[in-house]
Each structure stands twice: as structure tokens, then as C-alpha cells.
Motif scaffolding. Structure first.
Motif, PDB file in Angstrom:
ATOM      1  N   ALA A  89      30.635  50.739  88.326  1.00 39.03           N
ATOM      2  CA  ALA A  89      31.929  51.222  87.858  1.00 39.03           C
ATOM      3  C   ALA A  89      31.823  51.907  86.503  1.00 39.03           C
ATOM      4  N   GLU A  90      30.890  51.464  85.669  1.00 33.93           N
ATOM      5  CA  GLU A  90      30.796  52.023  84.331  1.00 33.93           C
ATOM      6  C   GLU A  90      30.381  53.488  84.348  1.00 33.93           C
ATOM      7  N   ARG A  91      29.916  53.997  85.496  1.00 32.73           N
ATOM      8  CA  ARG A  91      29.491  55.384  85.556  1.00 32.73           C
ATOM      9  C   ARG A  91      30.621  56.321  85.982  1.00 32.73           C
ATOM     10  N   GLY A  92      31.810  55.811  86.095  1.00 27.40           N
ATOM     11  CA  GLY A  92      32.932  56.687  86.393  1.00 27.40           C
ATOM     12  C   GLY A  92      33.580  56.371  87.718  1.00 27.40           C
ATOM     13  N   THR A  93      34.570  57.164  88.071  1.00 29.13           N
ATOM     14  CA  THR A  93      35.354  56.900  89.258  1.00 29.13           C
ATOM     15  C   THR A  93      34.819  57.605  90.501  1.00 29.13           C
ATOM     16  N   MET A  94      33.812  58.418  90.348  1.00 31.12           N
ATOM     17  CA  MET A  94      33.134  59.006  91.507  1.00 31.12           C
ATOM     18  C   MET A  94      31.637  58.948  91.242  1.00 31.12           C
ATOM     19  N   ALA A  95      30.901  58.334  92.158  1.00 32.59           N
ATOM     20  CA  ALA A  95      29.454  58.206  91.992  1.00 32.59           C
ATOM     21  C   ALA A  95      28.757  59.440  92.544  1.00 32.59           C
ATOM     22  N   VAL A  96      27.710  59.879  91.860  1.00 29.45           N
ATOM     23  CA  VAL A  96      26.894  60.995  92.317  1.00 29.45           C
ATOM     24  C   VAL A  96      25.529  60.465  92.735  1.00 29.45           C
ATOM     25  N   GLY A  97      25.106  60.824  93.937  1.00 32.88           N
ATOM     26  CA  GLY A  97      23.796  60.433  94.432  1.00 32.88           C
ATOM     27  C   GLY A  97      22.911  61.644  94.660  1.00 32.88           C
ATOM     28  N   GLY A  98      21.656  61.549  94.252  1.00 30.30           N
ATOM     29  CA  GLY A  98      20.710  62.627  94.472  1.00 30.30           C
ATOM     30  C   GLY A  98      20.177  62.595  95.899  1.00 30.30           C
ATOM     31  N   HIS A  99      20.262  63.706  96.602  1.00 33.42           N
ATOM     32  CA  HIS A  99      19.831  63.802  97.997  1.00 33.42           C
ATOM     33  C   HIS A  99      18.309  63.886  98.060  1.00 33.42           C
ATOM     34  N   ARG A 100      17.678  62.842  98.579  1.00 29.06           N
ATOM     35  CA  ARG A 100      16.216  62.752  98.656  1.00 29.06           C
ATOM     36  C   ARG A 100      15.580  62.909  97.270  1.00 29.06           C
ATOM     37  N   GLY A 101      16.288  62.472  96.256  1.00 28.92           N
ATOM     38  CA  GLY A 101      15.827  62.598  94.886  1.00 28.92           C
ATOM     39  C   GLY A 101      16.611  63.681  94.175  1.00 28.92           C
ATOM     40  N   MET A 102      15.918  64.745  93.749  1.00 33.97           N
ATOM     41  CA  MET A 102      16.566  65.867  93.062  1.00 33.97           C
ATOM     42  C   MET A 102      17.108  66.910  94.032  1.00 33.97           C
ATOM     43  N   GLY A 103      17.091  66.612  95.316  1.00 39.44           N
ATOM     44  CA  GLY A 103      17.608  67.543  96.304  1.00 39.44           C
ATOM     45  C   GLY A 103      16.606  67.793  97.413  1.00 39.44           C
ATOM     46  N   MET A 104      17.121  68.171  98.575  1.00 34.79           N
ATOM     47  CA  MET A 104      16.257  68.428  99.720  1.00 34.79           C
ATOM     48  C   MET A 104      15.519  69.750  99.538  1.00 34.79           C
TER      49      MET A 104
END
Length: 425
Positions: A89-104
């Protein structure tokens, strides 16, 4: 350091399947004493955990504004509340996830492709270096000798003597799998990596910065423990798996997770509804989400054909939420409300998530989180999101701070979304 050889097969107690969809094959399973002990430890931990312990998972993780209210009303209404122990929760109201790391890696299309090889320690580690990135998504399969490894495609391709050779990843022993691509020791001989494109062409799999293939254990050991892991349980759509085969693969993965996860936030996801159901039955410490194309493609399995089907799967199998192709959600925004009312977490993936305006619309809709390829750009944008004050006009696009849109600008974005959805990606 590589995992020990897998323990010999033996039958272990397992929860019975639920619902009208059943797996083929017998009810046999495979596992080890270590896995059974790990199951016992995590069950005891859950039984003795305080009321707020497990509840903090993806509800807090992704900070969905509507979910908290839905959860309270669901609990008050007497329905069983799914515990969500992923505290971000401390990272904000929308979580961002890296796709396969820094991107596919977009093979054959250099524009917009991540410069690092996907699903490697290099790519995952660089995603972890961005404070605004809450988690990384990566694909896990299990080798023939029982080792969970990180790789997306069902088949691995190489070439020699002018010919292309193709093998199923799960038919490889660990040693052979690790022999593909660059090696940690420069003296080692390696097999070049190729990749098949969507139109059937076979091309060199080249990236600006390369790294060797790796195991799930290595990822836990070498990537910052503050970074959450979304472990996609990867299975081939074209194979009918027996229950015991699914169980063996899932237990091999769980053995590594239980041993090395420690306090790292972890959740599982899978396009295979029976694998998701079984992972939920095998353990209760880590959330399990159902992956769906959200109706953007059709499958013979009716459980995979729409956001509404995905919601039904989650409720029937007691899963924690959904990871949907973003176009499926934007085409069916009412599904977001139904997911919230059902106390389900909702994440999205897809190329539209690399457009910050489309991500902002999802933020306003109450989407929990987005999985993206343009990790730095989108994570910085999301860090500056705020609920719009429609009495104020304008949007500050300078730097990473994104302020409120005006009513006119929001209307434009809402009209733009259907056009974006219909574009070829």
C-alpha cells in the motif's frame, strides 16, 4: 547454486477438486517431505497470524479504493472474505509491475522493445532498482528433472550446421536448458537462441544487453527482497495435463518459494484455470490470480472467454482476483464493478498499458495494478497520479507529475479508448 535433485515421488494428501470442470488422469501426486513440512509450517503460520496479517495482500498491495469498501461490506454480509496478504500500500493506489522484468522482447520489432533479455536476472534486477515498481511478472516452467526455471515460450530454438532445432522446454534437463544463450563462464560453449515470431518466421533472438538463463531459486536469491514477485504458472494451451502432472510441477515451484521467499511479497497467476485452482488448494499463504485474455481471443475452454467468465472462475475456485488483457476490461468496464463487488483484485496487462493515458483511465476506474513493458516511463507516471479535480483545468505533463485532467480532457480520453482498443498491436 542450483537446487538439489528432486525427491522421489510419493503420494501426499491433497484437497479435492471443486466445480464441474475436472482434470484428466488419476489422483496420484508427487512431492517430498520438505514440501509437506513447508505446507504444515505455512498452515500453522496462517492459523496463528493476527487478524491483519494475511488480510494485507493485494487489497493493500494495489490499493484499490473500491475494494476496501467492498471487502468490508462482504465481511459484514456474512460472506467469506478472501485474505490478501500482499502489503504494498505504501507504494500508492495503483501498483506497477514490470513485464518479464524491464519488459518483453519484441523479436523482429526493435521499436519499443526492452534492451535487456527478458526473464533474466539482469532485467529483473533493473526493474527492482525503480522504487516505483511494486513487483515483476515472470514465467515459470519446470524442467524434466524437476527444477523450476524462468522462461516464457513453450519451445526453445537454436541452430547448428545450418539447421534449426526446436525442443519443448519441459522436456529438457536443467543442464541442457542452461546451455542455451550466454554463459556465466566465458569459456563455456553455448547454443545460440532463436525465436519464432507470430507469423512463423524464425529469427535470431538478439538484445542490446544479454544475460544467461536462470532458475527460480536464483531469482529469489539475487533480486532485491523488497520487490514483489508475480509468478506466472506457465502451461501449454495445446496439452491436456493429468492432475498428477500439474501437481508435480506446482509442488516443485512451491518447494522453492517456501524455502526462499522469506518476507518477499509473492502471488501466483495462471491462464490454466485448473492449475490456478490446484495452487489455491495446495497452499493458502500466497494469493492466486486467474489470467485471462478477457474475451480478446476465443478458447475451447469456456472459462477463459470473458471477464465475466473469469469472475465466475475466481468465485468458484476461491481465487483472489484476475489479471486481464487490458482491452477486455476497457471494452467491459462493468466487469470492474462486478469484480470489486466480489472482493476480487483486478490487474491488467497488454500493450495499451504502455500508454500512460490509458493507464490513468484505469486508475480512475479503480484497477488495482498494471503490468507494463515501458517500466520506467509508466511507473514514474503512476507515481504522480491523483484523483482529478474537475473544477480545475489542465494537466502538467512536465516530468513525472501528472495532475488532474479537465472534464474536456477526460471526455477526449474516454472517446479515444475504443479507437486504441481496435488498433492492431
Amino acid at each position: 547454486m542450483l537446487p538439489n535433485k528432486p525427491a522421489p515421488r510419493r503420494n501426499i494428501p491433497r484437497a479435492r477438486g471443486r466445480g464441474r470442470h475436472s482434470l484428466s488422469g488419476d489422483a496420484g501426486g508427487c512431492g517430498s517431505k520438505n514440501v509437506q513440512k513447508a505446507f504444515q509450517r505455512q498452515r500453522c503460520a496462517r492459523a496463528t497470524r493476527s487478524g491483519r496479517g494475511v488480510k494485507m495482500v493485494l487489497m493493500a498491495a494495489v490499493g484499490l479504493r473500491g475494494i476496501a469498501a467492498s471487502a468490508s461490506s462482504a465481511s459484514a454480509g456474512g460472506r467469506r472474505e478472501r485474505e490478501l496478504p500482499f502489503a504494498l500500500a505504501e507504494r500508492g493506489t495503483m501498483a506497477v509491475g514490470g513485464h518479464r522484468g524491464m519488459g518483453m522482447n519484441a523479436v523482429g520489432a526493435r521499436v519499443g522493445a526492452a534492451r535487456e533479455r527478458e526473464n533474466t536476472l539482469l532485467s529483473l534486477g533493473r526493474a527492482a532498482a525503480h522504487a516505483a515498481v511494486a513487483f515483476v511478472e515472470f514465467d515459470v516452467q519446470v524442467t524434466k528433472d524437476g527444477c523450476p526455471i524462468i522462461f516464457h515460450d513453450d519451445f526453445i530454438l537454436t541452430q547448428g550446421n545450418g539447421a534449426v532445432y526446436e525442443k519443448r522446454v519441459t522436456d529438457l534437463l536443467l543442464e541442457e536448458f542452461l546451455s542455451y544463450g550466454p554463459q556465466k563462464g566465458s569459456h563455456k560453449v553455448f547454443k545460440p537462441l532463436l525465436r519464432r515470431t507470430g507469423d512463423g518466421r524464425v529469427l535470431d533472438w538478439k538484445t542490446e544487453e544479454d544475460d544467461s538463463l536462470c532458475t527460480l531459486q536464483e531469482v529469489f536469491e539475487h533480486v532485491s527482497p523488497r520487490l514483489g514477485f508475480n509468478i506466472e504458472l506457465k502451461f501449454d494451451d495445446n496439452i491436456m495435463y493429468h492432475r498428477k502432472d500439474l501437481e508435480c510441477a506446482l509442488q516443485a515451484i512451491l518447494q522453492v518459494v517456501f524455502q526462499y521467499a522469506r518476507n518477499r511479497p509473492v502471488f501466483f497467476s495462471s491462464f490454466h484455470p485448473d492449475a490456478a485452482r490446484m495452487m489455491r488448494e495446495l497452499q493458502s499463504l500466497y494469493p492466486v490470480l486467474f489470467l485471462t485474455e478477457g474475451g480478446t481471443s476465443k478458447h475451447h475452454d469456456s472459462r477463459r472467454n470473458s471477464p465475466d467468465d473469469a469472475i465466475r472462475v475466481c468465485l468458484e475456485y476461491d481465487l483472489h482476483g484476475i489479471v486481464s488483457e487490458v482491452r477486455g476490461v476497457l471494452k467491459n468496464p462493468a466487469a470492474v464493478i462486478r469484480a470489486q463487488e466480489s472482493n476480487l483484485v483486478l490487474l491488467t496487462y497488454g500493450q495499451l498499458n504502455n500508454v500512460w493515458e490509458a493507464v490513468y483511465i484505469q486508475y480512475l476506474m479503480g484497477i488495482n495494478g498494471v503490468i507494463v513493458d515501458r517500466v520506467e516511463e509508466i511507473s514514474n507516471a503512476v507515481a504522480g497520479f491523483s484523483i482529478p479535480d474537475l473544477s480545475q483545468g489542465g494537466a502538467d505533463l512536465d516530468g513525472a507529475k501528472y495532475q488532474a485532467f479537465s472534464q474536456q480532457q477526460l471526455g477526449f480520453l474516454l472517446r479515444l479508448i475504443p479507437e486504441l482498443i481496435e488498433q492492431q498491436h
